[in-house]
Design a protein around this motif. Sequence first.
Motif, PDB file in Angstrom:
ATOM      1  N   ASP A  55      96.394  38.822  19.801  1.00  0.00           N
ATOM      2  CA  ASP A  55      94.991  38.612  19.431  1.00  0.00           C
ATOM      3  C   ASP A  55      94.358  39.844  18.804  1.00  0.00           C
ATOM      4  O   ASP A  55      93.180  39.818  18.449  1.00  0.00           O
ATOM      5  CB  ASP A  55      94.177  38.203  20.671  1.00  0.00           C
ATOM      6  CG  ASP A  55      94.605  36.845  21.206  1.00  0.00           C
ATOM      7  OD1 ASP A  55      95.029  36.000  20.388  1.00  0.00           O
ATOM      8  OD2 ASP A  55      94.528  36.646  22.430  1.00  0.00           O
ATOM      9  N   GLU A  56      95.091  40.931  18.689  1.00  0.00           N
ATOM     10  CA  GLU A  56      94.550  42.193  18.185  1.00  0.00           C
ATOM     11  C   GLU A  56      94.957  42.411  16.732  1.00  0.00           C
ATOM     12  O   GLU A  56      96.064  42.038  16.326  1.00  0.00           O
ATOM     13  CB  GLU A  56      95.046  43.374  19.026  1.00  0.00           C
ATOM     14  CG  GLU A  56      94.617  43.316  20.479  1.00  0.00           C
ATOM     15  CD  GLU A  56      93.119  43.457  20.664  1.00  0.00           C
ATOM     16  OE1 GLU A  56      92.475  44.166  19.855  1.00  0.00           O
ATOM     17  OE2 GLU A  56      92.580  42.873  21.617  1.00  0.00           O
ATOM     18  N   VAL A  57      94.077  43.058  15.966  1.00  0.00           N
ATOM     19  CA  VAL A  57      94.370  43.369  14.570  1.00  0.00           C
ATOM     20  C   VAL A  57      94.438  44.882  14.398  1.00  0.00           C
ATOM     21  O   VAL A  57      93.543  45.609  14.844  1.00  0.00           O
ATOM     22  CB  VAL A  57      93.298  42.777  13.628  1.00  0.00           C
ATOM     23  CG1 VAL A  57      93.565  43.206  12.187  1.00  0.00           C
ATOM     24  CG2 VAL A  57      93.295  41.260  13.729  1.00  0.00           C
ATOM     25  N   ILE A  58      95.502  45.334  13.757  1.00  0.00           N
ATOM     26  CA  ILE A  58      95.700  46.754  13.488  1.00  0.00           C
ATOM     27  C   ILE A  58      95.666  46.950  11.974  1.00  0.00           C
ATOM     28  O   ILE A  58      96.473  46.358  11.259  1.00  0.00           O
ATOM     29  CB  ILE A  58      97.059  47.242  14.049  1.00  0.00           C
ATOM     30  CG1 ILE A  58      97.169  46.922  15.539  1.00  0.00           C
ATOM     31  CG2 ILE A  58      97.249  48.731  13.784  1.00  0.00           C
ATOM     32  CD1 ILE A  58      98.567  46.974  16.079  1.00  0.00           C
ATOM     33  N   PRO A  59      94.737  47.772  11.460  1.00  0.00           N
ATOM     34  CA  PRO A  59      94.725  48.082  10.023  1.00  0.00           C
ATOM     35  C   PRO A  59      95.521  49.355   9.756  1.00  0.00           C
ATOM     36  O   PRO A  59      95.864  50.081  10.692  1.00  0.00           O
ATOM     37  CB  PRO A  59      93.234  48.314   9.747  1.00  0.00           C
ATOM     38  CG  PRO A  59      92.725  48.903  11.039  1.00  0.00           C
ATOM     39  CD  PRO A  59      93.561  48.290  12.146  1.00  0.00           C
ATOM     40  N   ASP A  60      95.834  49.608   8.500  1.00  0.00           N
ATOM     41  CA  ASP A  60      96.472  50.841   8.024  1.00  0.00           C
ATOM     42  C   ASP A  60      97.984  50.815   8.250  1.00  0.00           C
ATOM     43  O   ASP A  60      98.454  50.703   9.394  1.00  0.00           O
ATOM     44  CB  ASP A  60      95.875  52.087   8.680  1.00  0.00           C
ATOM     45  CG  ASP A  60      96.456  53.353   8.078  1.00  0.00           C
ATOM     46  OD1 ASP A  60      95.904  53.806   7.060  1.00  0.00           O
ATOM     47  OD2 ASP A  60      97.467  53.866   8.586  1.00  0.00           O
TER      48      ASP A  60
END
Length: 196
Positions: A55-60
């Motif tokens: 459910d988590e979003v990680i950018p970069d």
Amino acid sequence: MSYTLYGSPKSRTFRVMWMMEELGQEYDLVPAAPQSDEIRAVSPLGKVPALKAGDEVIPDSSAILTYLADKHGALTAPAGTVARAKQDAMTFRILDDIEAQLWTAARHSFILPEGERVAEVKPTCRAEYQRNVDKLMAEVDGPFLMGETFTIPDIILTHLANWAISAKFPEPSADFAAYLKRTRARPAFKAARDKQ
């Protein structure tokens, strides 16, 4: 853990695709351009790639690579070790000294509004890129950047070399070309490339 990767294979998203192949992890790829509705729906930054892990979003891309390497215990030295600090220093150096030249040239080629572009900076970017790559290669003592072990900075540097080709940056030196031959020969690189 289910993974969904948002981005375009012709961007930094390729780095994450390659990492997933190295780790043998399944993932869904959702095509998304920078600042598109698709990417903004999961990441307000509007930048690609973004990885949805559960459910988590990680950018970069670099943060994603580090997360995946730590989570799956591969392609990295353990966190909290001197070897990891040296690996992180190598990663940051590549981003600061090599990627920054490509990014600056790209911004002044097609990213910035036309009236803000300064074409005269591009030759300097190309020259600085070449100097920084040559200096780095002169310090490498092993088949890969961190010696015998293939790690995160190898993915990033190889991706940058591919970007440099499309940006018409200088051809790689003999040492750099030999290094790239080794990294591009990896089955996971070929598998990710085939998904482009």
